[in-house]
Design a protein around this motif. Sequence first.
Motif, PDB file in Angstrom:
ATOM      1  N   PRO A  16       0.827  -1.216   0.000  1.00 49.61           N
ATOM      2  CA  PRO A  16       0.000   0.000   0.000  1.00 49.61           C
ATOM      3  C   PRO A  16       0.859   1.264   0.000  1.00 49.61           C
ATOM      4  N   GLN A  17       0.528   2.201  -0.846  1.00 46.98           N
ATOM      5  CA  GLN A  17       1.303   3.438  -0.964  1.00 46.98           C
ATOM      6  C   GLN A  17       0.875   4.415   0.129  1.00 46.98           C
ATOM      7  N   VAL A  37       7.909   1.999   9.156  1.00 46.08           N
ATOM      8  CA  VAL A  37       6.868   2.429  10.092  1.00 46.08           C
ATOM      9  C   VAL A  37       5.851   3.297   9.357  1.00 46.08           C
ATOM     10  N   GLU A  38       4.575   2.950   9.480  1.00 41.34           N
ATOM     11  CA  GLU A  38       3.512   3.784   8.919  1.00 41.34           C
ATOM     12  C   GLU A  38       3.340   5.016   9.808  1.00 41.34           C
ATOM     13  N   LYS A  39       3.528   6.207   9.238  1.00 40.82           N
ATOM     14  CA  LYS A  39       3.561   7.428  10.043  1.00 40.82           C
ATOM     15  C   LYS A  39       2.233   7.711  10.735  1.00 40.82           C
ATOM     16  N   SER A  40       1.114   7.495  10.045  1.00 41.24           N
ATOM     17  CA  SER A  40      -0.178   7.877  10.613  1.00 41.24           C
ATOM     18  C   SER A  40      -0.528   7.078  11.863  1.00 41.24           C
ATOM     19  N   LYS A  44       4.838  -0.412  13.051  1.00 38.14           N
ATOM     20  CA  LYS A  44       5.843  -1.070  12.223  1.00 38.14           C
ATOM     21  C   LYS A  44       5.146  -2.097  11.334  1.00 38.14           C
ATOM     22  N   CYS A  45       5.343  -1.952  10.017  1.00 40.94           N
ATOM     23  CA  CYS A  45       4.623  -2.789   9.056  1.00 40.94           C
ATOM     24  C   CYS A  45       5.520  -3.792   8.341  1.00 40.94           C
ATOM     25  N   TYR A  46       6.735  -3.368   8.014  1.00 38.68           N
ATOM     26  CA  TYR A  46       7.623  -4.193   7.200  1.00 38.68           C
ATOM     27  C   TYR A  46       9.051  -4.101   7.725  1.00 38.68           C
ATOM     28  N   PHE A  47       9.869  -4.995   7.178  1.00 34.60           N
ATOM     29  CA  PHE A  47      11.282  -5.073   7.553  1.00 34.60           C
ATOM     30  C   PHE A  47      12.082  -5.090   6.254  1.00 34.60           C
ATOM     31  N   LEU A  48      12.775  -3.982   5.961  1.00 28.64           N
ATOM     32  CA  LEU A  48      13.515  -3.812   4.714  1.00 28.64           C
ATOM     33  C   LEU A  48      14.986  -4.141   4.932  1.00 28.64           C
ATOM     34  N   GLN A  49      15.560  -4.919   4.015  1.00 25.09           N
ATOM     35  CA  GLN A  49      16.974  -5.285   4.129  1.00 25.09           C
ATOM     36  C   GLN A  49      17.711  -5.081   2.816  1.00 25.09           C
ATOM     37  N   GLN A  50      18.910  -4.519   2.938  1.00 23.84           N
ATOM     38  CA  GLN A  50      19.859  -4.534   1.836  1.00 23.84           C
ATOM     39  C   GLN A  50      20.791  -5.709   2.074  1.00 23.84           C
TER      40      GLN A  50
END
Length: 356
Positions: A16-17, A37-40, A44-50
């Motif tokens: 979701p955008q 983290v969804e600001k509104s 915490k919604c997702y876990f992003l990794q490089q």
Amino acid sequence: MSTGNLKAILSEFDIPQRDYELEQVKYGLINKSYNVVEKSSNKKCYFLQQVDHNAFKDIEGIMHNIGIVTNHFKSQPDAPEHLKTQETISGANYYKSTAGEYWRLYNYIEGHTYYRAENIQLATEAGKMFGQFQNALDGIDITFLRDTIPGFHDMDMRYEQFLESISGATNARKEKAAALIELVKEKINYVKSIWHDTISTCPPRVTHNDTKLSNLLFDDNNHGICVVDYDTLMPGFLPLDFGDSVRTICSTTVEDDTNLKDTFFDISLFKALVTSFIAALEESITGPEIKMLPRTSAYMPFIMGLRMLTDYLNNDIYYTIQYDQHNFDRAANQMTLFMSGVELLDEMNNIVKEIN
């Protein structure tokens, strides 16, 4: 990396955008990680990794294996809680940027981790979780998975890498590590025998291959939630996975603690761990695998100490370090733990015989 660049990476995934913030996560020795983290809602919604392509040479293979395993879990109604990759807009389970960086996005799972077991309950829960995870992996055709890190736990190969690191090391580092180098050379035939007995008597399986305590998530009551960090999912051997869990769960110190006189195996934690691990595996664990569990409990601290020592002699090119002697301290700790495991081998064997 700037927030703008991170958000541009995030926009490549089919989620979701919304307006997200990214918080860097400081733990982990290799990959860079961020909580999304969804600001509104401040949720915490997702876990992003490089994914570090310097440490991992076959990231496409890693993500292939993760896809095989997570799809297998989806097909099991009683599968344990697990990480789920979010697809990119193009339908892949990872994104490769124009700069050649590899990114993936997982669902966020709330929980906390430990770096050493503080009590019997944690050791018992950890054994159950790793056993259940291994059970859930059974049924996957091992030929579908790629060997993404060839020779990962292969003592013959790791020892050759160690010898090469000595030849290229600075005099200062060789002098600092002289006692550890001597210990490795003294014990190498002993640990090689454990490796060869494992691969000659135990069936290859799909295994996690990085079963340290910090790769488990717990809830506020210290009940297990799930196993995390799937970078090393590939063909392997069950006793080595167990030995790797012993390395962090049954040690009296964390792996970079310099208090070596107080670093040893806690046999009560070993008993709790191995009891719940075997119970969780039920009928799927074989007799030869059970027999190898005590010996691989000594093997894994040695091979990890060897890898850390090799990295120290190579001037710290693999593991993330916090200070100049960090890899040396890690290696010294793990070799001390190895010696404790050797001393307790008879006692560990007796515990396993009683359980079995």
